[in-house]
Design an enzyme around this catalytic site. Structure first.
Site, PDB file in Angstrom:
ATOM      1  N   ASN A 169      55.395  61.912 -47.420  1.00  0.00           N
ATOM      2  CA  ASN A 169      55.326  62.042 -48.885  1.00  0.00           C
ATOM      3  C   ASN A 169      56.649  61.783 -49.591  1.00  0.00           C
ATOM      4  OD1 ASN A 169      52.633  62.699 -49.495  1.00  0.00           O
ATOM      5  ND2 ASN A 169      52.911  64.678 -48.473  1.00  0.00           N
TER       6      ASN A 169
ATOM      7  N   ALA B 295      57.685  63.055 -32.858  1.00  0.00           N
ATOM      8  CA  ALA B 295      57.784  64.391 -32.250  1.00  0.00           C
ATOM      9  C   ALA B 295      57.533  65.495 -33.281  1.00  0.00           C
ATOM     10  CB  ALA B 295      59.149  64.580 -31.598  1.00  0.00           C
TER      11      ALA B 295
ATOM     12  N   ASP C 141      42.542  64.019 -48.644  1.00  0.00           N
ATOM     13  CA  ASP C 141      42.011  64.579 -49.900  1.00  0.00           C
ATOM     14  C   ASP C 141      40.503  64.350 -49.995  1.00  0.00           C
ATOM     15  OD1 ASP C 141      44.781  65.071 -50.708  1.00  0.00           O
ATOM     16  OD2 ASP C 141      44.871  62.898 -50.809  1.00  0.00           O
TER      17      ASP C 141
ATOM     18  N   HIS D 205      48.467  60.659 -54.343  1.00  0.00           N
ATOM     19  CA  HIS D 205      48.310  61.810 -53.437  1.00  0.00           C
ATOM     20  C   HIS D 205      49.266  62.906 -53.930  1.00  0.00           C
ATOM     21  CE1 HIS D 205      47.856  64.317 -49.940  1.00  0.00           C
ATOM     22  NE2 HIS D 205      49.139  64.240 -49.691  1.00  0.00           N
TER      23      HIS D 205
END
Ligand code: LMR
Length: 336
Positions: free
Chosen positions: A137, A19, A165, A193
């Protein structure tokens, strides 16, 4: 719940943080066939934490209201044993997002525990050939944590995302050269990343030639292009007031589609378990150039020529990953 009958078995896809902003941008693309093609039914396992369940109900209502012909079932749950049950793909999107002023490393302690739990649940409930893509992340280290916690699932089935990226890098080069973005290829993003990632412009192509033969300004590549790509996530956060969502979802679609189909043209950047290729430390999940063969198996592209400058950039990014691993594994009591 929707029902749909088709001779083809559905691909069952779990999405965590379903969500959230990325989830909202992603689910409708999966359901429409953008990820697995227009003839492949999909079953969606939508996973949220308890406070997100009400919003998830609304997302599921909207999915129902699209009447997507490919969707065979929509499961809504905050229980990982239900959410990961028999899934073919687990897209680990949910995590505490980076806010202004935070670096990805700040998220290590907050998100690490979540990925231990998810790794264990995937191990226990998903199909043995499940493939796992981590987006939340710091995605490389979160993927490593999930992989380490899923002791029965082969390491080769865990991925983290640098396709966003790569897409960003291609657009920067296309805009600088004044060519359509489809002209730019062979652009691998290496490493973590994070702002230390290295978008390898020296091997990138524009049309059939080298990008560096079209854009002659070497200083632009090193001083503008590399930092712009590395800091693009931060720039989006500053402009939008929240983390990238639609472009991240788009990159998830690109990554899964390209890991599910034999590579015909371009190579792609995916964070995978390193076996020491190109001098990267074995055992970390780092971004490398990937091709998928006719049997659906991914391989690291061989023979990429890296300059001393590139090698140094990649080594610095991988050193950051070793550091992240040491901090996170220390905090979580995991061993390498
Ligand atoms: C991005 O690259 O946009 C995301 O990973 C968000 C972030 O924290 O940079």
């Amino acid at each position: 719940m929707n029902t749909f009958s088709s001779k083809k078995a559905p691909i069952r896809v779990a999405v965590t943080g379903a969500a959230g902003n990325i989830g909202y941008a992603l689910l409708f693309r999966i359901a429409s066939g953008a990820m697995f093609g227009p003839n492949q039914p999909v079953a969606l396992n939508l996973i949220e934490i308890p406070p997100g369940m009400k919003a998830l109900e609304g997302v599921a209502m909207e999915l129902d209201d699209c009447a997507f012909p490919l969707v065979t079932e929509i499961v809504q749950t905050d229980d990982l044993s239900v959410g990961f049950k028999d899934v073919d793909w687990a897209l680990l999107v949910g995590s505490v997002p980076r806010r202004q002023g935070m670096e990805r490393a700040d998220l290590l302690s907050v998100n690490g525990k979540v990925f231990v739990g998810q790794g264990k649940a995937i191990n226990d409930f998903a199909k043995p050939n499940v493939r796992v893509l981590v987006v939340g992340n710091p995605c490389n280290t979160n993927a490593l944590i999930a992989m380490t916690s899923a002791t029965n699932i082969p390491n080769e089935q865990f991925f983290a995302m640098t396709r966003l990226d790569e897409n960003r890098a291609k657009t920067q080069i296309a805009q600088k050269a004044g060519v359509p973005v489809r002209e730019v290829s062979e652009l691998c993003v290496w490493g973590n990343h994070s702002p230390t990632m290295y978008p390898d412009f020296e091997n990138a192509k524009i049309g059939r030639g080298k990008a560096t033969d079209v854009i002659l300004d070497q200083a632009w590549f090193r001083d503008t292009f590399v930092p712009t790509v590395g800091q693009r996530g931060k720039a989006v956060i500053e402009a939008r007031g929240s983390s990238s969502a639609a472009s991240a979802a788009n990159a998830v679609v690109d990554t899964v589609r390209d890991l599910s189909t034999p590579t015909r043209g371009d190579i792609h950047s995916v964070c995978v378990i390193s076996r020491g290729e190109y001098g990267t430390p074995a055992g970390i999940i780092t971004s490398l150039p990937i091709r998928v063969d006719g049997a659906g198996k991914w391989r690291v592209v061989e023979g990429v020529k890296l300059s001393e400058y590139a090698k140094q950039k990649i080594a610095a990014s991988n050193a950051e990953l070793l550091e992240e691993r040491s901090v996170a594994f220390g905090q979580l009591g995991l061993s390498v």
